[in-house]
Write a protein that holds these residues in place. Structure first.
Motif, PDB file in Angstrom:
ATOM      1  N   GLN A   1       0.846  -1.249  -0.113  1.00  0.00           N
ATOM      2  CA  GLN A   1      -0.110  -0.148  -0.108  1.00  0.00           C
ATOM      3  C   GLN A   1       0.935   1.145   0.345  1.00  0.00           C
ATOM      4  O   GLN A   1       0.361   1.854  -0.577  1.00  0.00           O
ATOM      5  CB  GLN A   1      -0.542   0.552   1.183  1.00  0.00           C
ATOM      6  CG  GLN A   1      -1.782   0.964   1.304  1.00  0.00           C
ATOM      7  CD  GLN A   1      -3.230   1.433   1.984  1.00  0.00           C
ATOM      8  OE1 GLN A   1      -2.754   0.537   3.024  1.00  0.00           O
ATOM      9  NE2 GLN A   1      -3.638   2.301   2.223  1.00  0.00           N
ATOM     10  N   ALA A   2       2.352   1.173   1.433  1.00  0.00           N
ATOM     11  CA  ALA A   2       2.750   2.743   0.453  1.00  0.00           C
ATOM     12  C   ALA A   2       3.464   2.714  -0.129  1.00  0.00           C
ATOM     13  O   ALA A   2       3.922   4.224  -0.908  1.00  0.00           O
ATOM     14  CB  ALA A   2       3.676   2.159   2.006  1.00  0.00           C
ATOM     15  N   PHE A   3       3.525   1.445  -1.318  1.00  0.00           N
ATOM     16  CA  PHE A   3       4.019   1.424  -2.199  1.00  0.00           C
ATOM     17  C   PHE A   3       4.222   2.182  -3.416  1.00  0.00           C
ATOM     18  O   PHE A   3       4.090   2.780  -4.385  1.00  0.00           O
ATOM     19  CB  PHE A   3       5.100   0.671  -3.020  1.00  0.00           C
ATOM     20  CG  PHE A   3       5.708  -0.070  -3.803  1.00  0.00           C
ATOM     21  CD1 PHE A   3       7.245   0.878  -3.823  1.00  0.00           C
ATOM     22  CD2 PHE A   3       5.572  -0.367  -5.264  1.00  0.00           C
ATOM     23  CE1 PHE A   3       7.865   0.441  -4.965  1.00  0.00           C
ATOM     24  CE2 PHE A   3       6.736  -0.458  -6.356  1.00  0.00           C
ATOM     25  CZ  PHE A   3       8.233  -0.106  -6.251  1.00  0.00           C
TER      26      PHE A   3
ATOM     27  N   GLU B   1       0.767   3.802  -2.739  1.00  0.00           N
ATOM     28  CA  GLU B   1       0.452   5.397  -2.572  1.00  0.00           C
ATOM     29  C   GLU B   1       2.499   6.007  -3.126  1.00  0.00           C
ATOM     30  O   GLU B   1       1.951   7.731  -3.495  1.00  0.00           O
ATOM     31  CB  GLU B   1       0.364   5.362  -1.216  1.00  0.00           C
ATOM     32  CG  GLU B   1      -0.994   5.199  -0.091  1.00  0.00           C
ATOM     33  CD  GLU B   1      -0.739   4.723   0.851  1.00  0.00           C
ATOM     34  OE1 GLU B   1      -1.451   4.486   1.753  1.00  0.00           O
ATOM     35  OE2 GLU B   1       0.629   4.911   1.488  1.00  0.00           O
ATOM     36  N   MET B   2       3.328   5.609  -2.794  1.00  0.00           N
ATOM     37  CA  MET B   2       4.561   6.868  -3.330  1.00  0.00           C
ATOM     38  C   MET B   2       4.289   6.865  -4.606  1.00  0.00           C
ATOM     39  O   MET B   2       4.991   7.834  -5.401  1.00  0.00           O
ATOM     40  CB  MET B   2       5.437   5.564  -3.177  1.00  0.00           C
ATOM     41  CG  MET B   2       7.294   6.317  -2.741  1.00  0.00           C
ATOM     42  SD  MET B   2       7.879   4.839  -1.973  1.00  0.00           S
ATOM     43  CE  MET B   2       8.574   4.453  -3.764  1.00  0.00           C
TER      44      MET B   2
END
Lengths: 411, 252
Positions: free
Chosen positions: A403-405, A407-408
């Motif tokens: 998810q962070a990837f 979002e990035m």
């Protein structure tokens, strides 16, 4: 082990070693063919799996076990049935029966830190779940663990192992060195097993398949074409390796090409490159990638060999294939250069490498890979886990990282 | 528009009520065994502090490992939320180290845009997390809040191997048997956490200014050793446990 469990396992292995029993599959296969004369990819795969079970366990042909990068064309040329234990380990894991052979191997001194493809295969071999081999063929590339793994298998079954040493560097000299080993293996098989060689047909089929694969890849480079769900293409691994040089592979990829041409699906927003393989025991990762809009435009293990295989010089061509493909994964410069090329060709926004537990081949060059990709402005995510052994997987940790990837990439 | 940010972590659950310009209410409680119920409680507490009702909230944004267990309009990863929450206090920050209860994260941030450039998380290892400090505090029979005071009094440098929390525990018991003082061992535990985090952070290159968040940012002992290991004085937000929830508010 509990007495009842031990009896059950012994009964299973007893039944698996009765070739005549598998003849019962024939009417069912005939019925499948009659019911679905124009099968979908999934129906085709199902039928091929059963046909393969019939060939291997029914002992229709000599069963030849091979390591992943040993070319199947060599085995088809001797009219053998290729069996790739590393690929079958993925199938066992997908069927949810991986825990038993893994546990069996670990209880016989095969460390839980070893690659789970090899651990499961050794356990399944000890339990006689895999079809008994007539002989084994392996290369020392790409993974150094392959050699002791196949030596163990040869010892377990009491059959000969034909090992091909692959030098790290790629040059005409090393190709000649590999070709001489293949020639020597072929001569030994001819002498010891009265094998007759016919390279014409498998080479012709492999070349035709290669052409279709190039068409598939040309389609996949387009932004509107994507194989979904993400990582699905890695389920097709047997067609890239085990069935290469047979009608099966050619038919499968023709169907895949036609499906990609005729039924373009809505692609996911992000296009990524996937390095190494994927967990086979769970669909969670695939569903998560879909949910997060992370599509896979290309997979490292779907890379195929584009050189020519000539029946007049079979060993030279096969040696070149083995050496080129091994070098591209073993050598950090060659591997990273190829990854950068794919990033450009497939217009991917980032790269995900799935770090297989215990895999030195892929993780050993993580620092160099990350440095190069970051230097080129390509985001990279290393996702830790195990493709085969579900004990090393943590779904929520994957979710946070992916998810962070996403979002990035999206931000 | 009023936004509630909920950070449901492994150890603490935090809520922040944001009115678009400033924080109106905060609440913090241990997560316990029912994160969904705990999230409801902290949200109610934060709303009470802000003197607001639930119906006046425009959005609820959830983050943290329990973000999918609660009802929310948006769910954002803790990586993005920590970066945004820290940027609110220190807009110039380029590296964030978040040491939480069960994991630690290193986040590289673009100070111009506040976007995450890269990140790393620890994996399958309690060493370098708040849980490690709690476990070792039990062995040392101290309150985790005492680490800083004890570490300041340490006389002798003791090194823990910190291979894993269980091994470290037996190692600590061995050192107690050798007669090492509580102060020396408390310092050793803080240093082990700091070293583990720095080892991970250095993979990404620590770009100054650096900020530390999470519960462990309140541990003076760990901060002392982090500063010593990195050679930088880290910035600590006024409420290091609330940056995730604040970042969730700012993610809308």
């Amino acid at each position: 082990m509990h007495k009842k469990s031990a009896f059950l396992l012994q009964s299973i292995s007893f039944l698996l070693e009765r070739p005549t029993l598998f003849a019962l599959l024939k009417p069912y296969l005939w019925w499948l063919q009659w019911k679905n004369p124009f099968p979908t990819l999934a129906q085709f795969s199902y039928r091929i799996t059963l046909e393969n079970v019939l060939t291997l366990y029914g002992r229709k042909k000599p069963v030849v076990w091979a390591s992943l990068f040993f070319p199947a064309e060599f085995i088809y040329a001797l009219d053998g049935a290729p069996f790739y234990p590393e690929i079958t380990a993925g199938l066992f894991s997908a069927l949810g029966v991986g825990a038993i052979p893994l546990f069996h191997a670990e209880s016989h001194f095969f460390s839980a830190d070893l690659c789970s493809y090899h651990r499961l295969s050794v356990g399944a071999s000890m339990l006689r779940f895999f079809p008994r081999p007539d002989f084994l063929c392996a290369t020392s590339g790409i993974c150094r663990e392959t050699v002791p793994f196949f030596q163990t298998l040869a010892e377990l079954f009491g059959v000969p192992l034909y090992l091909v040493d692959i030098p790290h560097e790629f040059s005409p000299k090393t190709v000649r060195y590999v070709a001489s080993q293949l020639r020597s293996i072929a001569q030994n098989l001819k002498r010891d097993r009265r094998v007759t060689w016919d390279f014409e047909r498998p080479f012709e089929l492999a070349q035709k398949t290669q052409t279709v694969l190039q068409e598939i890849e040309a389609l996949r480079r387009k932004k509107e074409v994507m194989i979904l769900p993400p990582t699905k293409n890695l389920d097709y691994l047997p067609y890239y390796y085990q069935f290469m040089g047979s009608e099966t592979s050619l038919s499968f990829f023709q169907k895949l090409r036609d499906e990609l041409r005729q039924n373009p699906k809505n692609p996911l927003p992000h296009r990524l490159l996937w390095l190494h393989l994927k967990p086979f025991y769970s669909n969670f990762l695939s569903a998560l990638l879909t949910e997060l809009g992370l599509g896979i435009a290309f997979e490292e293990f779907a890379a195929t060999y584009s050189g020519e295989l000539k029946p007049k010089e079979p060993f030279q061509g096969l040696a070149e294939k083995i050496t080129v493909m091994s070098h591209a994964l073993m050598d950090e410069k060659a591997r990273i250069a190829r990854i950068l090329q794919w990033v450009s060709e497939y217009q991917t926004e980032g790269v995900i490498q799935f770090n297989q537990w215990g895999c030195r081949q892929s993780q050993g060059m993580n620092a160099l890979l990350r440095k190069t990709l970051r230097g080129e402005g390509v985001p990279v995510l290393f996702l830790d886990g195990d493709h085969i052994d579900r004990r090393h997987h943590t779904e929520e940790q994957w979710r946070t990282r992916l998810q962070a990837f996403a979002e990035m990439l999206g931000g | 528009m009023y936004v509630a940010g909920l950070d449901i972590g492994s150890q603490s659950t935090c809520a922040v009520i944001w009115d678009g310009e400033k924080i109106r209410g905060v609440a913090l409680r241990p997560s316990g065994v029912n994160p969904k119920q705990r999230a409801e409680e902290v949200l109610e507490n934060a709303l009470r502090e802000a003197r607001m009702s639930r119906s006046s909230l425009g959005k609820v944004v959830a983050t943290g490992y329990g973000r999918y267990q609660v009802e929310a309009d948006l769910r954002v990863s803790e990586i993005t939320c920590q970066a945004k929450g820290v940027a609110f206090f220190f807009p110039q920050v380029r590296t964030v180290i978040d040491i939480g209860g069960q994991d630690s994260k290193v986040i590289l941030v673009d100070p111009k845009t506040g976007k995450v450039l890269d990140f790393l998380m620890n994996d399958k290892c309690a060493a370098g997390t708040g849980r490690f400090l709690e476990l070792m505090a039990e062995v040392l029979e101290i309150d985790p809040g005492e680490y800083g005071i004890l570490a300041e009094k340490h006389q002798e440098d003791v090194t823990l191997s910190f291979t894993c929390a269980v091994f470290a525990e037996s190692e600590l018991i061995g050192l107690i048997a050798q007669g090492k003082t509580k102060a020396d061992l408390a310092a050793a535990v803080c240093q082990a956490v700091a070293k583990q985090v720095v080892r991970m952070a250095e993979r990404l290159n620590i770009n100054p200014p650096l900020a530390i968040t999470g519960g462990v940012a309140q541990n003076r002992g760990v901060l002392y050793f982090l500063e010593k290991e990195i050679g930088l004085k880290p910035l600590v937000p006024p409420e290091p446990l609330l940056t995730g929830a604040l970042g969730a508010c700012l993610s809308t």
